[in-house]
Enzyme design. Sequence first.
Site, PDB file in Angstrom:
ATOM      1  N   TYR A 183       0.847  -1.208   0.000  1.00  0.00           N
ATOM      2  CA  TYR A 183       0.000   0.000   0.000  1.00  0.00           C
ATOM      3  C   TYR A 183       0.877   1.251   0.000  1.00  0.00           C
ATOM      4  CZ  TYR A 183      -3.090   3.682   1.741  1.00  0.00           C
ATOM      5  OH  TYR A 183      -3.781   4.865   1.898  1.00  0.00           O
ATOM      6  N   LYS A 187       1.297   4.160  -3.069  1.00  0.00           N
ATOM      7  CA  LYS A 187       1.023   5.587  -2.907  1.00  0.00           C
ATOM      8  C   LYS A 187       2.241   6.428  -3.274  1.00  0.00           C
ATOM      9  CE  LYS A 187      -3.259   5.402  -1.622  1.00  0.00           C
ATOM     10  NZ  LYS A 187      -4.337   6.011  -2.459  1.00  0.00           N
TER      11      LYS A 187
END
Length: 285
Positions: A183, A187
């Site tokens: 994750y 990003k």
Amino acid sequence: MAGHASMKEKLPDHNGTERFREFNLAGKVFAVTGGARGLGLTMAEALVEAGGEVYCLDRLPEPDAEFHAAQKRANPDFGGALHYLRMDVTDDANTEAVMEEIASKRNRLDGLIAAAGINHVECAFDHSPKTVDNLIHVNYTGVFRSSVAAARAMMARKCHGSILLVASMSGLIANKGMASAIYNSSKAAVVQLSRSLAMEWSEVREDGRGGIRVNSLCPGHIETAMAQMVMEKDPETRVTWESENMMKRLARPEEFRGVTLLLMSDASSFMTGSTIVVDGGHTAW
């Protein structure tokens, strides 16, 4: 033509009768992925209140009750409107078709907020290949394909505007209390993507195409359903997160309304390729 006048042309001579005219979105059309609920929906509402016609896009067959409540709050006096369309950012054909459908309704598309994203909290050893692929497909490829589809529709109509990619402070740091290597790295990729797309699309070309500013937003921890799921698994996570920022609390979704309006309006007309961090001072220690 529905597009904005070239920035190379003379700007209109305002007589000062309209307050903060740069923030006025009257007559403009926007798309927001991940807009059925949470932060995406809150950002969409901000555009509506400034007069924008906003299409919230999500893969849910029907939006949450949260969306319907927001739709009822969309005061007609604002001049804007809030709509919902089903769209899956992992489906290229669907994404292209929906962006074109939105743009064709009024022969314009003035911007996109790419807020669709998912999280998976698990130590790196336990991330399966399928989990990794799913995270990257939604959080990075989905953002990329949504941006391309929106920009294609905007350029076809010579509409100048703004694309905002919702990244995260997790793309800048490793979050204490949250094992989420994929994750976080997805990003980080979104932050870099915003710079690269800004380089390609920001300049207004001789044929009137371009003029699309691209920026990224890096929020800190927010009181959303996604964050709540992490905190329910480990209640100590809230204590850790609150202690790690200077304001000693989590953000509320509505605290991103102002920066959303800034980045999606002409108020940020000279801002592109920028990364805006709104994290309560978390990354400033």
